[in-house]
Structures are given as structure tokens and as C-alpha cells.
Enzyme design. Structure first.
Site, mmCIF file in Angstrom:
data_model
loop_
_atom_site.group_PDB
_atom_site.id
_atom_site.type_symbol
_atom_site.label_atom_id
_atom_site.label_comp_id
_atom_site.label_asym_id
_atom_site.label_seq_id
_atom_site.Cartn_x
_atom_site.Cartn_y
_atom_site.Cartn_z
ATOM 1 N N ASN A 17 37.867 84.129 9.759
ATOM 2 C CA ASN A 17 36.502 84.499 8.771
ATOM 3 C C ASN A 17 35.485 83.738 9.208
ATOM 4 O O ASN A 17 34.289 84.399 8.698
ATOM 5 C CB ASN A 17 37.125 84.129 7.471
ATOM 6 C CG ASN A 17 37.138 82.772 7.044
ATOM 7 O OD1 ASN A 17 37.685 81.883 7.992
ATOM 8 N ND2 ASN A 17 36.946 82.423 5.843
ATOM 9 N N GLU A 36 42.272 72.569 5.789
ATOM 10 C CA GLU A 36 41.615 73.031 4.854
ATOM 11 C C GLU A 36 42.191 74.509 4.605
ATOM 12 O O GLU A 36 42.287 75.310 5.424
ATOM 13 C CB GLU A 36 40.160 73.336 5.234
ATOM 14 C CG GLU A 36 38.921 73.076 4.342
ATOM 15 C CD GLU A 36 38.834 74.178 3.854
ATOM 16 O OE1 GLU A 36 39.173 74.702 2.818
ATOM 17 O OE2 GLU A 36 38.143 75.180 4.626
ATOM 18 N N CYS A 41 37.161 80.992 2.159
ATOM 19 C CA CYS A 41 37.857 80.208 1.313
ATOM 20 C C CYS A 41 36.940 79.639 -0.014
ATOM 21 O O CYS A 41 37.776 79.327 -1.001
ATOM 22 C CB CYS A 41 38.616 79.064 2.051
ATOM 23 S SG CYS A 41 37.341 77.983 2.870
HETATM 24 C C1 UN1 Z 1 31.161 78.849 3.292
HETATM 25 O O1 UN1 Z 1 31.245 78.860 2.153
HETATM 26 O O2 UN1 Z 1 30.056 79.107 3.839
HETATM 27 O O3 UN1 Z 1 37.518 79.204 5.584
HETATM 28 C C2 UN1 Z 1 32.040 78.264 4.323
HETATM 29 C C3 UN1 Z 1 36.736 79.195 4.821
HETATM 30 C C4 UN1 Z 1 35.867 77.701 4.494
HETATM 31 C C5 UN1 Z 1 34.557 78.014 4.803
HETATM 32 C C6 UN1 Z 1 33.487 78.261 3.948
HETATM 33 N N1 UN1 Z 1 36.460 76.837 5.370
HETATM 34 O O4 UN1 Z 1 36.174 80.149 4.432
#
Ligand code: UN1
Length: 501
Positions: free
Chosen positions: A158, A255, A289
Site C-alpha cells: 500500500n 506494524e 493501516c
Molecule cells: C500514513 O498514514 O500515511 O501500512 C502511513 C500502513 C502504515 C503507513 C501509514 N504503515 O498503511
């Protein structure tokens, strides 16, 4: 296929021991989700033997790289940042073709990757440890840091370049070497980041890039030479990696999921809240996320708020993400779209109601299979049924917003916390007292006040509370915790009472 997406497929290569090489295994390709006949990149997968070679190269390069002055390591990142910035429009368009986010988001993400590299490039100018007094004469106690060694990096689809940048930049600047497997749906952007780093002068073997599916990721994670694993992706895969690594004593930074709430209190600036909830829930088709997937809105303003949000969504344009007029593109693959639709059906079968379904009007050249209309689900009024509904519990990773109404702030905060996840949250209010209460009560790694739940600056920690993440946080000053370990040095000279020479 339209002129927007026509370009010859790029040949994908792996980077092992400083050489770009074609893989030995089966063919694979990345395709444009809006035009599946548009092949963005094509190559041959790597094998388990390549994983072995990559670890050998990374281990061999580790000692010299760790001894290279941090300012020199940072200079490589800084040169790579400059080249990403210079190529951001071209790379942003490639990102959009490969992943499906809008062109503005694609270009923005490439610039963000450059910004992340630049932040870590300056690490040499920051504190490199701590000094303590000693209870003994003639002694000081230092806490210094050493690289952990060879880091396995597994990244999701993503954010094809920003997430790799925020793992690889700190890994490298703190003196580690890397074996990296990006998501197989976005291999081209991984190649672009690795090219920027090698062209900036990264020594051979310091970064190794292998393309393949989950089995290749497993071979990396299980490799005996791995010293640490950093992962971003689904909760199920993250937990599996963490479990396997724990049995071997390998540290993991994972994460994972989010089910992020936006809490709109009765006194909120509604126009601002509508705009921010819209961005949080539907930008990048909800595939972050940190996306807003739960809306908790005060009963007294709920109808007004939802009416405004729906009116705004009526003018939200869904289409080919390379068209600059488009607000939202497809999700990453047709299979992902089907899974999201199945999630909606499941939620409805369990009592949720579809209160809004956007209209997707696609140009006839665009393939509809990977598109999901922006959707708002109202959860059942019955509390038990609402709390157990999949639209409340599970991360759909699509443009779906699940709504519950709250009678006042206490109930709203309790609902915000009613999730096993705790990555990010937003609160919308004009009242500083409510903000301070939210800071005390909402259990999340990131709290936005009057702004959308997504977004992360490189100089501050990023990561979740509860089951959203495992291990130390990412980015900013937090990154050092995972990518180094401390050595406590009891530093004494000779005999402090020796006579002067
Ligand atoms: C964001 O909110 O711009 O996998 C980054 C994801 C997160 C990164 C979000 N680790 O969407």
C-alpha cells in the site's frame, strides 16, 4: 487501454551482492489494477538459493558498512533522496500504475520517501548515545549503540516506496545491511528505490532485493543468518512471523492492523470534520493501516454530519487514478475488491445497513473488477450486535466506513477504545477540555486532533498501541531502538592517582 497507461513493461531484476540479476524461477508480473492488460513490470522470481546468496552478501558487507562513518552512510541516503525528488513525477506515475492510488498520492509518496531518506541522512549530526557519571573515581559510563547486523525487511503493497524507505533508511544509516522482499504486487517501485540507493553509492551487498511470493518471505524470515526482522502488513502474517522469530530469539518489529476511529463530538467544526473523515476513510481507497474505518458521531449531530458527508461523497470522483481529476482509484487487485465486497456482505448479514454506496462511473476503457464504491455502513442499534459485527471488528482495508452513534463524549471514547487494535484515532471538537480528556482516555499510538487519522511525519515515532504492533516503534528518534542495540561502556584510563609526568 488508454493513453494514460500505455508504456512497455519494465524488466524486473533482483539485487544481490551489488549485481542486478534476472531471477531463475517462474515468471511474474505486476499489472495496473485499472487496466489489467497493462503490464507494468515483468520478471522471474527469486528462489531460496538466492535468499542464501543475499544473506551471504549482506553478512560479508556488514563489517565494513558498520565501520563506515555515519556521516558517509547518511550521504548515500541524501544523494538517493535527491534523485527520488528529481524523478518524483515519473516514479509517482509508475507507482499509480502499479498500485492504483491517485497520481497526486503517488507523486506525494515518492517525495515522502525522499523526505524520509533525508531525515535519516542527518543522523550523524544527532546524539549517538549517552554519558553517565560513575560512582568510581576516574571513570565515566557511556551508552553507545551498535548495528544489530543483517536485517530482513518485508514490506506491503500500500505504500510501495514510503514504507520501504522508512525501514531501509534507518537500517542503513545505523550501520546494518539488508535483505528485502517487497510485496509482489509492487515490485517496480522497490527496484526504483534500490536503484536510487545503489546509484547514490551504496556499497555492494549492503542492500539486497529479492522478488517473490510469501514462500520467499518465509525463507528470509527463517534464514539462520537473520539478526532482526522488520515487517509491515496483515495481522495474521505479522503474528506468524513474530511467533517463528521468537522461538529463535530474533527481534521483530511488526506494524499490523488498525481499525481506526474518528470521534466527532457535538461541538465539532462539521465542515472540517467532514473533509477530514472523507480523506481518512477514502483516500488511497482506504488501503492504509491508518485509514479511518470507524466513525463515532454524537447522536445530536449524527444526521447532519452523515448528510454532509454523503453530499461530499456524491462529488467524489472514482476512476482511472492516472486522471488528475480522479479522487479515488481501484483497490490493489480484483481479488482484494472481491474480499472487501465479501466483508460488506458479511457485515450486512450480521445486521449492518448500507446507508451510502457511491456511484462508480468508469470510462469504458477502465476495467471495473478492482473498483469498490465508497461505502458507509450503519451498525445495528443493538449494542451487542454492533460490537460483534465484522464491520466493527475487522480491518477491511478498503473504502468502507462503519458508523455508530454515541450519547456524549464518555460513550464516544469508550466506543473508540472498543477494538483490539490501537494504531491511530482522530477526535473532532473545538473544546480543549475534551481534547485533554481524549489524550487521557483514547488508547492509540497516534492521536489526531481535528485532522484525519492517516499521515505520519518522519521525525516522530510511528506505531500502534494494543494489538496493532509489536516491538519498538518506527521513524523519528524511535527507530534507533530497533535498528541498534546498546553497549554500556565502563570507561577508565590508567591509575588516576599516578604522579604527573
Ligand atoms: C500514513 O498514514 O500515511 O501500512 C502511513 C500502513 C502504515 C503507513 C501509514 N504503515 O498503511
Amino acid at each position: 487501454m488508454t493513453a494514460l497507461s500505455a508504456a512497455a513493461p519494465v524488466t524486473l531484476r533482483h539485487l544481490v551482492a551489488g549485481r542486478w540479476e534476472e531471477g531463475p524461477a517462474e515468471e511474474f508480473e505486476s499489472t495496473n489494477p485499472a487496466h489489467p492488460d497493462d503490464v507494468v513490470a515483468r520478471g522471474l522470481r527469486a528462489t531460496v538459493e538466492d535468499v542464501d546468496r543475499a544473506f551471504t552478501a549482506a553478512r560479508r558487507a556488514a563489517r565494513d558498512w558498520a565501520r563506515t562513518p555515519v556521516h558517509e552512510r547518511g550521504a548515500v541516503l541524501s544523494r538517493a533522496a535527491n534523485s527520488l525528488d528529481a524523478a518524483s513525477e515519473q516514479l509517482g506515475a509508475e507507482l499509480t500504475r502499479e498500485e492504483g492510488k491517485t497520481l497526486a498520492e503517488g507523486i506525494g509518496e515518492v517525495r515522502r520517501a525522499a523526505q524520509i531518506l533525508r531525515y535519516f541522512a542527518n543522523e550523524g549530526d544527532r546524539s549517538a548515545g549517552e554519558v553517565f557519571a560513575s560512582p568510581r573515581r576516574g571513570e565515566r559510563i557511556l551508552v553507545t549503540r551498535r548495528p544489530v547486523g543483517v536485517v530482513g525487511v518485508i514490506t506491503p503493497f500500500n505504500f510501495p516506496i514510503a514504507i520501504p524507505a522508512w525501514k531501509i533508511a534507518p537500517a542503513l544509516v545505523y550501520g546494518n545491511t539488508v535483505v528485502w522482499k517487497p510485496a509482489s504486487t509492487v515490485p517496480l517501485l522497490a527496484v526504483r528505490l534500490a536503484e536510487a540507493l545503489t546509484e547514490a553509492g551504496l556499497p555492494e551487498g549492503v542492500l539486497n532485493l529479492l522478488h517473490g511470493e510469501g514462500a520467499l518471505g518465509n525463507a528470509i524470515v527463517e534464514h539462520p543468518e537473520i539478526d532482526a526482522i522488520t515487517f509491515t502488513g496483515s495481522t495474521s502474517v505479522g503474528r506468524r512471523i513474530a511467533a517463528a522469530a521468537a522461538t529463535r530469539g530474533v527481534p521483530v518489529q511488526a506494524e499490523m492492523g488498525g481499525k481506526n476511529a474518528a470521534v466527532v463530538l457535538a461541538d465539532a467544526d462539521l465542515d472540517l470534520a467532514v473533509e477530514q473523515v472523507l480523506f481518512g476513510a477514502f483516500r488511497s481507497s482506504g488501503q492504509k493501516c491508518t485509514a479511518t474505518s470507524r466513525l463515532i458521531v454524537d447522536d445530536s449531530i449524527a444526521d447532519d454530519f452523515l448528510g454532509r458527508l454523503q453530499a461530499r461523497l456524491d462529488s467524489w470522483t472514482v476512476g482511472d487514478p492516472l486522471d488528475p481529476a480522479v479522487d479515488m482509484g481501484p483497490v490493489v487487485t480484483a481479488a482484494a475488491a472481491q474480499q472487501i465486497e465479501a466483508g460488506i456482505e458479511h457485515a450486512v448479514a450480521e445486521g449492518a445497513t448500507v446507508v451510502y454506496r457511491g456511484i462508480v462511473r468508469l470510462d469504458e476503457s477502465v476495467d471495473a473488477a478492482a473498483f469498490v464504491a465508497p461505502t458507509i455502513l450503519q451498525l445495528p442499534a443493538d449494542e451487542t450486535a454492533a460490537a460483534s459485527n465484522p464491520a466493527w471488528q475487522e480491518e477491511f482495508f478498503g473504502p468502507i466506513l462503519s458508523v455508530r452513534r454515541a450519547a456524549g463524549r464518555s460513550e464516544a471514547f469508550a466506543l473508540a477504545n472498543d477494538s483490539e487494535f490501537g494504531l491511530s484515532a482522530s477526535i473532532f471538537t473545538q473544546d480543549v477540555t475534551r481534547v485533554l480528556e481524549a489524550m487521557d482516555e483514547i488508547d492509540a499510538g497516534i492521536l489526531h486532533v481535528n485532522s484525519e487519522s492517516a499521515g505520519a511525519d518522519p521525525h516522530v515515532p510511528f506505531g500502534g498501541a494494543k494489538k496493532s504492533g509489536l516491538g519498538p516503534k518506527e521513524q523519528g528518534g524511535a527507530a534507533v531502538e530497533f535498528f541498534t542495540h546498546t553497549t554500556t561502556v565502563y570507561l577508565r584510563g590508567g591509575n588516576p592517582s599516578a604522579p604527573d609526568l
